[in-house]
Motif scaffolding. Sequence first.
Motif, PDB file in Angstrom:
ATOM      1  N   THR A  67       6.080 -25.661   9.569  1.00 34.25           N
ATOM      2  CA  THR A  67       5.486 -24.480   8.947  1.00 34.25           C
ATOM      3  C   THR A  67       6.130 -23.200   9.470  1.00 34.25           C
ATOM      4  N   PHE A  68       6.311 -23.100  10.772  1.00 35.48           N
ATOM      5  CA  PHE A  68       6.907 -21.899  11.353  1.00 35.48           C
ATOM      6  C   PHE A  68       8.387 -21.764  11.001  1.00 35.48           C
ATOM      7  N   ILE A  71      10.682 -19.827   7.223  1.00 32.99           N
ATOM      8  CA  ILE A  71      10.382 -18.406   7.349  1.00 32.99           C
ATOM      9  C   ILE A  71      10.242 -17.703   6.007  1.00 32.99           C
ATOM     10  N   ARG A  73       8.530 -18.602   3.644  1.00 35.15           N
ATOM     11  CA  ARG A  73       7.152 -18.788   3.186  1.00 35.15           C
ATOM     12  C   ARG A  73       6.135 -18.008   4.013  1.00 35.15           C
ATOM     13  N   LEU A  74       6.588 -17.352   5.067  1.00 35.44           N
ATOM     14  CA  LEU A  74       5.661 -16.647   5.947  1.00 35.44           C
ATOM     15  C   LEU A  74       4.822 -15.588   5.221  1.00 35.44           C
ATOM     16  N   MET A  78       0.943 -14.955   6.132  1.00 38.19           N
ATOM     17  CA  MET A  78       0.694 -13.843   7.044  1.00 38.19           C
ATOM     18  C   MET A  78       0.449 -12.553   6.273  1.00 38.19           C
ATOM     19  N   VAL A  81       3.823  -9.715   7.439  1.00 42.59           N
ATOM     20  CA  VAL A  81       5.183 -10.035   7.010  1.00 42.59           C
ATOM     21  C   VAL A  81       5.209  -9.958   5.495  1.00 42.59           C
ATOM     22  N   TRP A  94      14.219  -9.177   6.718  1.00 44.01           N
ATOM     23  CA  TRP A  94      12.777  -9.132   6.919  1.00 44.01           C
ATOM     24  C   TRP A  94      12.235  -7.766   6.522  1.00 44.01           C
ATOM     25  N   ASP A 178      -1.584 -12.353  12.760  1.00 37.91           N
ATOM     26  CA  ASP A 178      -0.882 -13.336  11.940  1.00 37.91           C
ATOM     27  C   ASP A 178      -0.870 -14.725  12.571  1.00 37.91           C
ATOM     28  N   MET A 182      -2.110 -18.210  10.827  1.00 41.03           N
ATOM     29  CA  MET A 182      -1.336 -19.447  10.830  1.00 41.03           C
ATOM     30  C   MET A 182      -2.167 -20.599  11.392  1.00 41.03           C
TER      31      MET A 182
END
Length: 201
Positions: A67-68, A71, A73-74, A78, A81, A94, A178, A182
């Motif tokens: 998951t982490f 990125i 999909r963050l 969150m 982001v 970013w 965030d 998560m």
Amino acid sequence: AGGALLLNALTGRRSAFGFLGGLAGAALLARSGTNMALDRLIGARPAAMELQKCIDVAAPVEQVFETFSQIERLPELMTHVREVRVRGDGTSQWTVDGPAGRTVSWEAVTTRLEPNRLIAWRTLPGSAVEHAGLLRFEPTERGTRVLVTMSYTPLGGALGHALAKLFGTDPKSELNDDLLRMKVFLETGRRAHDAAAAAPR
């Protein structure tokens, strides 16, 4: 003296003199509270800030790492982001929440990637925000422990960091928010209703 100047600017008649006095008061308060030289406070001689965070997640380390590591999909998970664009050369763009309701963008590159163990990154030279970070994933009896280590140079130096912290928009506050989102997603499968990808731009 700093408090008096700032209070006068907030409660007195609005004028250029009062505004400048308020800025001077805020600078004096930050100077006395942080024991930093004024050039570092205003960012003329940037000083890196460091933060660490640890959070336990009731999910297998393989799931947490996957998951982490996705990125792009963050923003779906969150709030702070806003967008992550992954490029084919291993770099990414970013866009995140910044001070005063604005967004801040930078380019980053992944420097280390060890499946189910760690992810490390740093910003590319010339980025608006200079920072580097490391995520470590450790299996526990109940799931996974995520350890975050970050260093960054805040916009506006330490004074900018202090003011952002006052309004809850500094990186540590945003990271705490965030990471909790998560954790909830990984443990329940429910995405935060205020995730950036679902929130109005």
